[in-house]
Design a protein around this motif. Structure first.
Motif, PDB file in Angstrom:
ATOM      1  N   THR A   1       7.444  -2.158  -9.141  1.00  0.00           N
ATOM      2  CA  THR A   1       6.871  -2.778  -7.951  1.00  0.00           C
ATOM      3  C   THR A   1       5.357  -2.608  -8.055  1.00  0.00           C
TER       4      THR A   1
ATOM      5  N   ASN B   1      15.677   2.966 -11.223  1.00  0.00           N
ATOM      6  CA  ASN B   1      15.689   2.370  -9.880  1.00  0.00           C
ATOM      7  C   ASN B   1      16.812   1.352  -9.628  1.00  0.00           C
TER       8      ASN B   1
ATOM      9  N   SER C   1       6.181  11.135 -14.506  1.00  0.00           N
ATOM     10  CA  SER C   1       7.127  12.111 -13.946  1.00  0.00           C
ATOM     11  C   SER C   1       8.451  11.903 -14.667  1.00  0.00           C
TER      12      SER C   1
ATOM     13  N   HIS D   1      10.086   2.627 -13.033  1.00  0.00           N
ATOM     14  CA  HIS D   1      11.150   3.624 -12.877  1.00  0.00           C
ATOM     15  C   HIS D   1      12.474   3.026 -13.344  1.00  0.00           C
TER      16      HIS D   1
ATOM     17  N   TYR E   1      -1.846  -1.104  -8.171  1.00  0.00           N
ATOM     18  CA  TYR E   1      -0.941   0.047  -8.169  1.00  0.00           C
ATOM     19  C   TYR E   1       0.376  -0.471  -8.707  1.00  0.00           C
TER      20      TYR E   1
ATOM     21  N   ASN F   1       4.360   0.859 -10.449  1.00  0.00           N
ATOM     22  CA  ASN F   1       5.241   1.918 -10.941  1.00  0.00           C
ATOM     23  C   ASN F   1       6.190   1.339 -11.981  1.00  0.00           C
TER      24      ASN F   1
ATOM     25  N   VAL G   1       6.793   6.336 -13.996  1.00  0.00           N
ATOM     26  CA  VAL G   1       5.343   6.419 -14.083  1.00  0.00           C
ATOM     27  C   VAL G   1       4.727   5.640 -12.920  1.00  0.00           C
ATOM     28  N   ILE G   2       3.617   6.140 -12.419  1.00  0.00           N
ATOM     29  CA  ILE G   2       2.822   5.421 -11.427  1.00  0.00           C
ATOM     30  C   ILE G   2       1.435   5.232 -12.035  1.00  0.00           C
TER      31      ILE G   2
ATOM     32  N   LEU H   1      17.016  -0.420  -6.249  1.00  0.00           N
ATOM     33  CA  LEU H   1      15.553  -0.601  -6.148  1.00  0.00           C
ATOM     34  C   LEU H   1      15.025  -1.298  -7.401  1.00  0.00           C
TER      35      LEU H   1
ATOM     36  N   GLY I   1       9.671   9.924  -6.918  1.00  0.00           N
ATOM     37  CA  GLY I   1      11.019   9.673  -7.435  1.00  0.00           C
ATOM     38  C   GLY I   1      11.320   8.205  -7.655  1.00  0.00           C
ATOM     39  N   THR I   2      10.800   7.340  -6.778  1.00  0.00           N
ATOM     40  CA  THR I   2      11.091   5.905  -6.899  1.00  0.00           C
ATOM     41  C   THR I   2       9.851   5.097  -7.273  1.00  0.00           C
ATOM     42  N   GLY I   3       8.662   5.678  -7.088  1.00  0.00           N
ATOM     43  CA  GLY I   3       7.432   4.943  -7.341  1.00  0.00           C
ATOM     44  C   GLY I   3       7.051   4.001  -6.210  1.00  0.00           C
ATOM     45  N   TYR I   4       7.843   3.991  -5.134  1.00  0.00           N
ATOM     46  CA  TYR I   4       7.561   3.065  -4.029  1.00  0.00           C
ATOM     47  C   TYR I   4       6.447   3.594  -3.127  1.00  0.00           C
TER      48      TYR I   4
ATOM     49  N   ARG J   1      19.941   2.407  -8.082  1.00  0.00           N
ATOM     50  CA  ARG J   1      19.863   2.765  -6.652  1.00  0.00           C
ATOM     51  C   ARG J   1      19.540   1.557  -5.779  1.00  0.00           C
TER      52      ARG J   1
END
Lengths: 342, 342
Positions: free
Chosen positions: B86, B77, B50, B74, B70, B72, B54-55, B82, A95-98, B80
């Protein structure tokens, strides 16, 4: 903050809970996830090959959690005092990619490989199986033995390895735990009377550690050493005789014993057997083969199993992997040094 | 042991050395690696999409070091609290497969993206460029401004963002550093007189933040927001007019502005310009476009740059990511609890 289960935390978890209890816990997680196989994104691993070995990334997701494992395979490492296989992995929130949880996975992979082997054997080996042959007495061997004891009740081992020190090590580790161990001198000797044969050798080549004549009717073969392109362990005539079960067909055709067979060679996926969509062992004298290369979904299971058991305990500790500026659009604030007076 | 450069260490490094000095250092690393582009394994990133974002995993190797990131993306974010993007990354030794260096990469990616933009602009923008338009004032914006100042000497900014708070933040961060900043009210306003236009918006959709009429002859466009399938920022007519330069053609055709063009649309790769195999800007009035999606080799450069600057200092600290049994074949020894007396 991201939580880290490092080697120290992992070791304390396993020592405290006990290897066999954790293996049973992990078989439970694996079975749950294999049964919902089709909910997962099935991405072939991304391998980077070099003359000395391979480095792989193995991602998957169930739409809620995302996981990946970093794993290497370097057969020349033990001669330098290093592990052939080391690994670590990450669980992230889709949901957040974290990233939420980072774990050592050298030990965790050893556990999940053994747990997957035992789970497959539970539906493929003869229910009265009593004797396990281990061809290869490296890092994985003890975990195999304990998983087969925890899941199938097997306590009798026959062991073969080219390296006598590895066999001595295995006997020293397992004899005190109540295993009866026969040290074999040849392949014929190691398979003599075995109900299950695990092949787990590390050579990066087309090996034939077992030929078809050495496989008795009714035996279950658990082939885990042939796990990358150009690396196999079995005589292809064994595959012709056997009922072959795999994790993920597309990957096993490239990496498993299957790479020796034509592209339409029939196989069954383990999740199909576990859900009842395909039969397990059908005859007493059937030769069954679990051609295991290790798939990302099993690592997902192992990671969530470890996370659920250790989060909130002192086995894990936070690491600063994700920058968290107060204003999410003001990343720069984190590095903005005070302005000098002009 | 594996060394970790966490957010705290990264922040201290950047504050101590200074953003612009690190950007110049990174431009140097990037240029070195882009010039030896063909030595790298070029693996397309592995994306897991998703509904919320994306990741991705982005691996590469030069045969000596292996790296992956790695990351992401979003877009929901920030609402929220975030970060949209990241990241963290790892350098490993190809010879042993062991992970050597783990780093936060949210800040590092911001630096490498800006450094890559400036490196491309150095060979594509007009040498007399003085004005940079920023469309999008999110986390990346300040790093873009500082990179263009460090590399091209640009100190005049025109800024546009739908979010007035983001613009206020950018002005508060950059005005004290000596930038002259015009807050634009429209796209026409932001591009007016700009020599370079950076588009860096986060919407996960086909957007047209810029249409062809708004692009004056001689402008260099630096498009970094369109970076995954279905996400673009530019009117395709701009691409028809422009000389298009990309990082890795195969990836940009899937993820960049290029996804709007036919599969044989001609492009140049940045490494070709840097090595002299292809020309940079050829005419004063040419429209040039760096269609940047971010490629693994740039992350490799950023990671080695950070490693070389921080290893051996107190900015990094060891983490227990790799199990190290005394006998490499005796992994079991790590978890073997003492046998109870019988």
């Amino acid at each position: 903050m991201t939580q880290l289960l490092d080697v120290d935390g992992m070791t304390r978890w396993i020592r405290t809970e006990g290897v066999e209890r954790i293996l049973l816990r992990m078989v439970g997680c694996l079975e749950e996830d294999f049964r919902r196989w089709e909910q997962f994104e099935r991405i072939p691993r991304i391998a980077s090959h070099s003359p000395g070995g391979v480095i792989e990334l193995m991602p998957t997701t169930d739409g809620h959690d995302y996981s990946f494992k970093y794993v290497n395979g370097h057969p020349g490492n033990p001669a330098r005092g290093l592990q052939t296989v080391t690994a670590f992995g990450v669980l992230a929130d889709v949901g957040t990619g974290y990233p939420v949880f980072v774990s050592e996975m050298t030990l965790l992979t050893a556990l999940r490989t053994a747990a997957t082997s035992a789970l497959a054997a539970r539906v493929l080996a003869r229910p009265d199986a009593e004797v396990l042959a281990l061809i290869g007495a490296g890092s994985q061997a003890e975990f195999q033995a304990l998983a087969f004891r925890a899941v199938l009740g097997i306590e009798e081992l026959r062991v073969l390895d080219l390296d006598p020190a590895a066999v001595t090590k295995l006997r020293a580790n397992l004899a005190p735990l109540g295993f009866r161990i026969h040290v074999a001198r040849s392949v014929d000797d190691v398979v003599d009377g075995a109900d299950v044969v695990t092949t787990c050798t590390a050579d990066k080549s087309r090996a034939r550690v077992l030929c078809s004549e050495q496989v008795a009717p009714g035996v279950h073969l658990n082939a885990i050493g042939g796990d990358c392109p150009g690396k196999t362990e079995l005589d292809p005539r064994i595959l012709e005789r056997a009922r072959v079960v795999v994790e993920h067909t597309a990957q096993t055709r490239i990496e498993g014993e299957l790479q020796q067979m034509p592209p339409d060679f029939p196989v069954t996926e383990l999740w199909q057997v576990l859900t009842g969509a395909a039969p397990g062992r059908t005859r007493e004298d059937e030769v069954t083969l679990f051609d295991s290369v290790g798939f990302a979904i099993a690592d997902f299971s192992a990671l969530r199993c470890a996370r659920d058991a250790t989060l909130g305990t002192d086995l894990v500790h936070p690491i600063g992997l994700v920058a968290e500026p107060e204003d999410p659009k003001d990343l720069f604030s984190l590095v903005h040094a005070p302005v000098p007076v002009r």
